[in-house]
Design an enzyme around this catalytic site. Structure first.
Site, PDB file in Angstrom:
ATOM      1  N   HIS A  63       0.833  -1.219   0.000  1.00  0.00           N
ATOM      2  CA  HIS A  63       0.000   0.000   0.000  1.00  0.00           C
ATOM      3  C   HIS A  63       0.867   1.269   0.000  1.00  0.00           C
ATOM      4  CE1 HIS A  63      -3.918  -2.024   0.909  1.00  0.00           C
ATOM      5  NE2 HIS A  63      -3.110  -2.934   1.434  1.00  0.00           N
ATOM      6  N   ASN A 136     -10.321  -2.717   2.680  1.00  0.00           N
ATOM      7  CA  ASN A 136     -10.052  -2.686   1.242  1.00  0.00           C
ATOM      8  C   ASN A 136     -11.346  -2.442   0.482  1.00  0.00           C
ATOM      9  OD1 ASN A 136      -7.274  -3.168   1.266  1.00  0.00           O
ATOM     10  ND2 ASN A 136      -7.484  -5.385   1.096  1.00  0.00           N
TER      11      ASN A 136
HETATM   12 FE1  HDD Z   1      -2.538  -4.824   5.374  1.00  0.00          FE
HETATM   13  C1  HDD Z   1      -1.013  -1.811   5.053  1.00  0.00           C
HETATM   14  C2  HDD Z   1      -5.496  -3.470   4.267  1.00  0.00           C
HETATM   15  C3  HDD Z   1      -3.957  -7.959   5.308  1.00  0.00           C
HETATM   16  C4  HDD Z   1       0.169  -6.056   6.889  1.00  0.00           C
HETATM   17  N1  HDD Z   1      -3.132  -2.998   4.748  1.00  0.00           N
HETATM   18  C5  HDD Z   1      -2.359  -1.874   4.718  1.00  0.00           C
HETATM   19  C6  HDD Z   1      -3.151  -0.763   4.283  1.00  0.00           C
HETATM   20  C7  HDD Z   1      -4.408  -1.230   4.056  1.00  0.00           C
HETATM   21  C8  HDD Z   1      -4.399  -2.639   4.361  1.00  0.00           C
HETATM   22  C9  HDD Z   1      -5.594  -0.435   3.585  1.00  0.00           C
HETATM   23  C10 HDD Z   1      -2.648   0.653   4.082  1.00  0.00           C
HETATM   24  C11 HDD Z   1      -2.881   1.495   5.279  1.00  0.00           C
HETATM   25  C12 HDD Z   1      -2.442   2.904   4.997  1.00  0.00           C
HETATM   26  O1  HDD Z   1      -3.078   3.559   4.173  1.00  0.00           O
HETATM   27  O2  HDD Z   1      -1.450   3.318   5.590  1.00  0.00           O
HETATM   28  N2  HDD Z   1      -4.336  -5.579   4.803  1.00  0.00           N
HETATM   29  C13 HDD Z   1      -5.447  -4.839   4.489  1.00  0.00           C
HETATM   30  C14 HDD Z   1      -6.603  -5.707   4.437  1.00  0.00           C
HETATM   31  C15 HDD Z   1      -6.159  -6.973   4.706  1.00  0.00           C
HETATM   32  C16 HDD Z   1      -4.743  -6.890   4.960  1.00  0.00           C
HETATM   33  C17 HDD Z   1      -8.010  -5.264   4.149  1.00  0.00           C
HETATM   34  C18 HDD Z   1      -6.929  -8.256   4.788  1.00  0.00           C
HETATM   35  C19 HDD Z   1      -8.135  -8.339   5.208  1.00  0.00           C
HETATM   36  N3  HDD Z   1      -1.980  -6.672   5.948  1.00  0.00           N
HETATM   37  C20 HDD Z   1      -2.724  -7.827   5.870  1.00  0.00           C
HETATM   38  C21 HDD Z   1      -2.007  -8.900   6.528  1.00  0.00           C
HETATM   39  C22 HDD Z   1      -0.833  -8.367   7.006  1.00  0.00           C
HETATM   40  C23 HDD Z   1      -0.846  -6.963   6.621  1.00  0.00           C
HETATM   41  C24 HDD Z   1      -2.511 -10.330   6.661  1.00  0.00           C
HETATM   42  C25 HDD Z   1       0.294  -9.008   7.768  1.00  0.00           C
HETATM   43  C26 HDD Z   1       0.207 -10.076   8.463  1.00  0.00           C
HETATM   44  N4  HDD Z   1      -0.705  -4.087   5.815  1.00  0.00           N
HETATM   45  C27 HDD Z   1       0.240  -4.770   6.498  1.00  0.00           C
HETATM   46  C28 HDD Z   1       1.440  -3.918   6.872  1.00  0.00           C
HETATM   47  C29 HDD Z   1       1.038  -2.533   6.270  1.00  0.00           C
HETATM   48  C30 HDD Z   1      -0.303  -2.812   5.645  1.00  0.00           C
HETATM   49  C31 HDD Z   1       2.748  -4.488   6.462  1.00  0.00           C
HETATM   50  C32 HDD Z   1       2.040  -1.851   5.345  1.00  0.00           C
HETATM   51  C33 HDD Z   1       2.142  -0.431   5.802  1.00  0.00           C
HETATM   52  C34 HDD Z   1       1.405  -0.391   7.043  1.00  0.00           C
HETATM   53  O3  HDD Z   1       0.874  -1.606   7.326  1.00  0.00           O
HETATM   54  O4  HDD Z   1       1.277   0.577   7.771  1.00  0.00           O
HETATM   55  O5  HDD Z   1       1.576  -3.856   8.246  1.00  0.00           O
END
Ligand code: HDD
Length: 693
Positions: A63, A136
């Site tokens: 993202h 999402n």
């Molecule tokens: Fe995630 C970012 C949505 C599964 C780990 N995720 C991130 C963002 C969104 C989502 C909208 C951007 C937030 C922003 O604008 O800063 N992610 C989802 C949705 C998921 C999902 C709807 C499933 C239902 N994500 C998911 C899993 C993991 C992560 C299973 C890890 C185990 N996601 C992350 C992260 C991020 C992230 C690595 C990257 C940057 C951040 O968090 O701040 O932690």
């Protein structure tokens, strides 16, 4: 608002160093003689360069590309029956929010219109702390367990040896993963659908994805799925358009959001809740802890409970949009988790990732992340600490500090986790109820309209067509698609020049449970098809107008008045910037030169009559192409009087669906044209061999 004290405005101010010393000259470094060596003593030079050298922070691991806005949320009526969360109690109260939309796979500078999931992350600054709903625009996910997140992301991101392709899943490693992980089947249907290429952030749904809990003041818990429903309807681009936009305007969605807010066209969504009594959860026959599943709206209706309005652009992209840190574990009393293993892993990941991205544990003190609720605890020190903690007491319990800060009982607002009863053995295992990977993928495909199904097929042909390894292509078709739908597998196979595979009908858990319990099977879910979403307005749509000198001024005026009345806008496009002269001799300002734009930037095209103008346009290849392309993308086209000749020049024979030809005295032209635009696209043109996917 709380960010005001952090804003800095240089208007009318002297430039200073970081230490506040006024600067005399910022264009010439200090040197010995005008051509001599530069002096180390030049502290302004060193500070300026040092600050520049360290401007970048790591982009989000997923993202990375995003755009955000401020706004508020307001509940329609108290939801005290379901939750004690303050944000849901008082209909007269507006809770400030910051919302960030994003793509997933691309890096920070990638194009907005890539085929991808869109993030829809909402930070509610409530009076009892921040609540982040990190969702999402697609209600399901690729995997069921967070332990597989690094795998799916590695597979989707550019391949590690040559870092290609950027912001695209159309490559071997992604499809290799998909072919081996059947739980991704449902999500694959969604990302190959038009949902993955939204027309605008303002026109897409949002979903919390997981099942959460709502807990009321009596401690009663119910399961809940969160939905965001856009008031402008749910609309998408077509794939050809998305690809062209990626080149011509990679900021298409960012610009759209920014400009809509600047013009006062504030994007709005309603928050929808699917609430499930704990005792009814079993009866649904759907594993609520499985993030690859939806609960069809036909089984549990979505109740609309409040409105989200985005009404202010950020002041500074980095300070707000880049530094905002969302976390699924940021919840407030009245909102709680379930044992969804994807959610549980997320609760760790979002906190952890900020340490690298924002440089340490004090990211909660960055203005955009700071709650409006007061913060008191004994977390201390660390890089970039802002707070100056007073006193000698930094431990609990204490007597020297009068026992402060004190604890809050649940009745006083203290967060108490829902006391879910659990017992069992420690195992690395998924329950049998997580094993149905295909019934909802099939449900999704079956629920699409014909054009939507065609788009999914074409998207798969495109993506798999880019896969180099034949065995990967085959495995996707023969192990995955055949279990979803016969039409899908056959058409994709044919498009890839493969033999038509043998179908493997799989009876999914949904059907099996329905059989056992004698429940009705949801054979189709009309709510899944974008074609069934409302199409009653052209508000905020953008209509490209092709003109040259001599255009019919009366035609333009009357159409403009009607279109603007309906809440849309016209953009005048001509060969070059400056002005064009209408048939009434008056000059009109050109908004865009044909060089800088294309039909894919507009929702519809209008060409006013005027013999001289039309004669020029007919001979101009770009104008003819403009109208042909809008036709191929199934958009509404309106022409008046002589402009009908431009259709002929483009080989578009009339009558044609969504093409409105105004006669010389045609009073009802604007009405018909507006109705055609409101349809968004006229897919039935497909039947006439129009390639729009
Ligand atoms: Fe995630 C970012 C949505 C599964 C780990 N995720 C991130 C963002 C969104 C989502 C909208 C951007 C937030 C922003 O604008 O800063 N992610 C989802 C949705 C998921 C999902 C709807 C499933 C239902 N994500 C998911 C899993 C993991 C992560 C299973 C890890 C185990 N996601 C992350 C992260 C991020 C992230 C690595 C990257 C940057 C951040 O968090 O701040 O932690």
């Amino acid at each position: 608002m709380q960010l005001d004290k952090n804003r800095s405005d240089p208007t009318g101010q002297r430039m200073t160093t970081g230490q506040g010393v006024p600067v005399e000259d910022t264009d010439n470094s200090l040197r010995v003689g005008a051509r001599g060596p530069t002096l180390l003593e030049d502290f302004h030079l060193r500070e300026k360069i040092m600050r520049f050298d360290h401007e970048r922070i790591p982009e989000r691991v997923v993202h990375a590309r995003g755009s955000a806005a401020h706004g508020y949320f307001q509940v329609y009526e108290s939801l005290a029956e379901y939750t004690k969360a303050k944000v849901f109690q008082d209909p007269s109260k507006k809770t400030p929010v910051f919302v960030r939309f994003s793509t997933v796979a691309g890096s920070r500078g990638s194009a907005d219109t890539a085929r991808d999931v869109r993030g829809f992350a909402v930070k509610f600054y409530t009076e009892e702390g921040n609540w982040d709903l990190v969702g999402n625009n697609i209600p399901v996910f690729f995997i069921q367990d967070g332990i597989k997140f690094p795998d799916v992301v590695h597979a989707a991101k550019p391949e590690p040896h040559h870092e290609m392709p950027q912001a695209a899943t159309a490559h071997d490693s992604f499809w290799d993963f998909v072919s081996l992980v059947p739980e991704s089947a449902h999500m694959i249907m969604w990302i190959m659908s038009d949902r993955a290429i939204p027309r605008s952030f303002r026109m897409m749904e949002g979903f919390g994805v997981h099942t959460f809990r709502l807990v009321n003041a009596k401690g009663v818990s119910r399961f809940v799925k969160f939905h965001w429903k856009p008031l402008l309807g749910v609309h998408s681009l077509v794939w050809d358009e998305s690809q062209k936009l990626a080149g011509k305007d990679p900021d298409f969605h960012r610009r759209d959001l920014w400009e809509a807010i600047e013009k006062g066209n504030f994007p709005e969504w309603e928050l929808g809740l699917q609430i499930i009594e704990e005792k009814d959860a079993e009866k649904l026959g759907i594993e609520l802890l499985d993030a690859t599943k939806i609960i069809p709206e036909e089984l549990v209706p979505v109740r609309r409970v409040g409105k989200l309005v985005l009404n202010r652009n950020p002041t500074n992209f980095f300070a707000e949009t880049e530094q905002v840190a969302f976390c699924t574990a940021h919840v407030v009393p009245g909102i709680d988790f379930t044992d969804d293993p994807l959610l549980q892993a997320r609760n760790f990941s979002y906190l952890d990732t900020q340490l690298t991205r924002l440089g340490g544990p004090n990211f909660t003190e960055i203005p955009i992340n700071r709650p409006i609720a007061p913060v008191h605890n004994f977390h201390q020190d660390g890089f970039h600490r802002q707070t100056i903690d007073a006193g000698r007491v930094n431990y609990f319990p204490n007597s020297l500090g009068g026992g402060c800060p004190f604890m809050a009982a649940a009745e006083q607002g203290g967060y108490r986790h829902f006391p879910e009863k659990v017992e069992g053995e420690k195992v690395r295992k998924r329950a049998e109820s997580f094993q149905d990977h295909f019934s909802q993928a099939s449900l999704f495909f079956r629920s699409m309209s014909k054009p939507e199904r065609e788009h999914i097929i074409m998207a798969l042909q495109f993506e798999l067509g880019k896969v180099e390894r034949e065995e990967v292509r085959k495995r996707v078709v023969e192990q995955i698609l055949v279990k979803i739908d016969a039409e899908l597998a056959t058409e994709v196979a044919q498009g890839l020049g493969m033999a038509v595979p043998t179908m493997t009908a799989v009876k999914g858990k949904l059907e099996k449970v329905a059989d056992t319990l004698g429940l009705p099977v949801v054979d189709k879910s009309p709510a899944l098809s974008m074609e069934n979403q409302k199409k009653d307005s052209i508000k905020t749509r953008c209509i490209g107008v092709l003109v040259a000198d001599g255009f019919d001024a009366a035609d333009l005026q009357s159409t403009k008045a009607a279109i603007e009345q309906a809440g849309a806008e016209l953009v005048l496009i001509s060969r070059r910037l400056g002005t064009v002269k209408g048939s009434d001799g008056k000059a009109v300002k050109v908004d865009k030169s044909a060089l800088t734009t294309g039909s894919f930037e507009y929702d519809a095209v209008f060409v006013p009559g005027g013999a001289a103008s039309v004669a020029v346009l007919k001979k101009d290849g770009d104008s003819v192409h403009f109208i042909q392309e809008a036709y191929r993308h199934c958009k509404a086209i309106g022409v008046t009087k002589e402009a009908a000749e431009l259709l002929e020049a483009g080989g578009i024979s009339t009558p044609a669906l969504g093409v409105v030809v105004g006669a010389a005295d045609g009073q009802d032209f604007p009405t018909k044209f507006i109705a055609a635009i409101a349809q968004h696209r006229h897919w039935a043109r497909h039947d006439k061999d129009v390639v729009s996917g």
